[in-house]
Design a protein around this motif. Structure first.
Motif, PDB file in Angstrom:
ATOM      1  N   TYR A  38       9.476  13.184 -17.261  1.00  0.00           N
ATOM      2  CA  TYR A  38       8.882  12.968 -15.942  1.00  0.00           C
ATOM      3  C   TYR A  38       9.933  12.505 -14.947  1.00  0.00           C
ATOM      4  O   TYR A  38      10.069  13.071 -13.866  1.00  0.00           O
ATOM      5  N   GLN A  39      10.687  11.470 -15.304  1.00  0.00           N
ATOM      6  CA  GLN A  39      11.649  10.876 -14.377  1.00  0.00           C
ATOM      7  C   GLN A  39      12.737  11.863 -13.956  1.00  0.00           C
ATOM      8  O   GLN A  39      13.111  11.897 -12.783  1.00  0.00           O
ATOM      9  N   GLN A  40      13.261  12.635 -14.885  1.00  0.00           N
ATOM     10  CA  GLN A  40      14.393  13.506 -14.581  1.00  0.00           C
ATOM     11  C   GLN A  40      14.008  14.861 -14.012  1.00  0.00           C
ATOM     12  O   GLN A  40      14.795  15.472 -13.301  1.00  0.00           O
ATOM     13  N   HIS A  41      12.817  15.345 -14.318  1.00  0.00           N
ATOM     14  CA  HIS A  41      12.481  16.714 -13.939  1.00  0.00           C
ATOM     15  C   HIS A  41      11.177  16.837 -13.154  1.00  0.00           C
ATOM     16  O   HIS A  41      11.150  17.460 -12.095  1.00  0.00           O
ATOM     17  N   VAL A  42      10.102  16.285 -13.668  1.00  0.00           N
ATOM     18  CA  VAL A  42       8.774  16.538 -13.118  1.00  0.00           C
ATOM     19  C   VAL A  42       8.518  15.778 -11.816  1.00  0.00           C
ATOM     20  O   VAL A  42       7.920  16.327 -10.889  1.00  0.00           O
ATOM     21  N   ALA A  43       8.973  14.542 -11.711  1.00  0.00           N
ATOM     22  CA  ALA A  43       8.725  13.744 -10.503  1.00  0.00           C
ATOM     23  C   ALA A  43       9.241  14.461  -9.260  1.00  0.00           C
ATOM     24  O   ALA A  43       8.564  14.493  -8.225  1.00  0.00           O
ATOM     25  N   THR A  44      10.412  15.047  -9.352  1.00  0.00           N
ATOM     26  CA  THR A  44      10.991  15.773  -8.215  1.00  0.00           C
ATOM     27  C   THR A  44      10.139  16.971  -7.826  1.00  0.00           C
ATOM     28  O   THR A  44       9.928  17.230  -6.639  1.00  0.00           O
ATOM     29  N   ILE A  45       9.647  17.694  -8.819  1.00  0.00           N
ATOM     30  CA  ILE A  45       8.790  18.859  -8.543  1.00  0.00           C
ATOM     31  C   ILE A  45       7.526  18.411  -7.821  1.00  0.00           C
ATOM     32  O   ILE A  45       7.124  19.017  -6.827  1.00  0.00           O
ATOM     33  N   ASP A  66       1.409  10.356  -7.920  1.00  0.00           N
ATOM     34  CA  ASP A  66       2.663   9.709  -7.531  1.00  0.00           C
ATOM     35  C   ASP A  66       3.254   8.797  -8.591  1.00  0.00           C
ATOM     36  O   ASP A  66       4.218   8.094  -8.330  1.00  0.00           O
ATOM     37  N   SER A  67       2.711   8.819  -9.798  1.00  0.00           N
ATOM     38  CA  SER A  67       3.250   7.986 -10.873  1.00  0.00           C
ATOM     39  C   SER A  67       3.204   8.758 -12.188  1.00  0.00           C
ATOM     40  O   SER A  67       2.480   9.751 -12.312  1.00  0.00           O
ATOM     41  N   TYR A  68       3.974   8.261 -13.147  1.00  0.00           N
ATOM     42  CA  TYR A  68       3.975   8.895 -14.474  1.00  0.00           C
ATOM     43  C   TYR A  68       2.576   8.876 -15.075  1.00  0.00           C
ATOM     44  O   TYR A  68       2.112   9.884 -15.610  1.00  0.00           O
ATOM     45  N   ALA A  69       1.898   7.726 -14.984  1.00  0.00           N
ATOM     46  CA  ALA A  69       0.565   7.591 -15.582  1.00  0.00           C
ATOM     47  C   ALA A  69      -0.401   8.622 -14.996  1.00  0.00           C
ATOM     48  O   ALA A  69      -1.156   9.271 -15.734  1.00  0.00           O
ATOM     49  N   ALA A  70      -0.395   8.771 -13.691  1.00  0.00           N
ATOM     50  CA  ALA A  70      -1.294   9.715 -13.032  1.00  0.00           C
ATOM     51  C   ALA A  70      -0.945  11.158 -13.386  1.00  0.00           C
ATOM     52  O   ALA A  70      -1.822  11.971 -13.687  1.00  0.00           O
TER      53      ALA A  70
END
Length: 118
Positions: A38-45, A66-70
């Motif tokens: 999530y932090q390295q790839h998905v959050a940016t997408i 807007d968060s990993y949990a969500a």
């Protein structure tokens, strides 16, 4: 005739050993498998394609992503919607072009890899 057969045999054997060298296995071992997180790839997408609508901090009022949990809790729904075609009910990102196949593949791989956070 015998000399020709011997020469061809030696050439064939030499070619065989040339293609069986250890350098190929060394280069194949150098291939590194990257796990999607999530932090390295998905959050940016998500920030690029789902903001501001799904980011309350940016003025969005839709389901927060807007968060990993969500995002991890809604991974199946995210995948389902981004794989739809424009015009189909539920297509995301709304009023924007369909995400590229490579972008969709990153999110699919994230789910396959176990929804890693970091």
């Amino acid at each position: 005739m015998k000399k020709i057969l011997v020469a061809l045999s030696l050439t064939g054997i030499a070619m065989f050993f040339a293609y069986c060298s250890s350098t190929k296995t060394a280069s194949q071992a150098a291939v590194k498998v990257v796990k999607i997180s999530y932090q390295q790839h998905v959050a940016t997408i998500l920030e690029t394609n789902c903001a501001p609508c799904h980011f309350p901090g940016k003025g969005g009022n839709k389901k927060a992503l807007d968060s990993y949990a969500a995002a991890s809790a809604n991974a199946d729904e995210i995948l389902r919607r981004i794989q739809l075609n424009p015009g189909e009910r539920g297509f995301m990102p709304m009023r924007h072009p369909k995400l590229s196949d490579s972008t969709i593949a990153v999110i699919k791989q994230w789910k396959t890899d176990g929804l890693g956070e970091k």
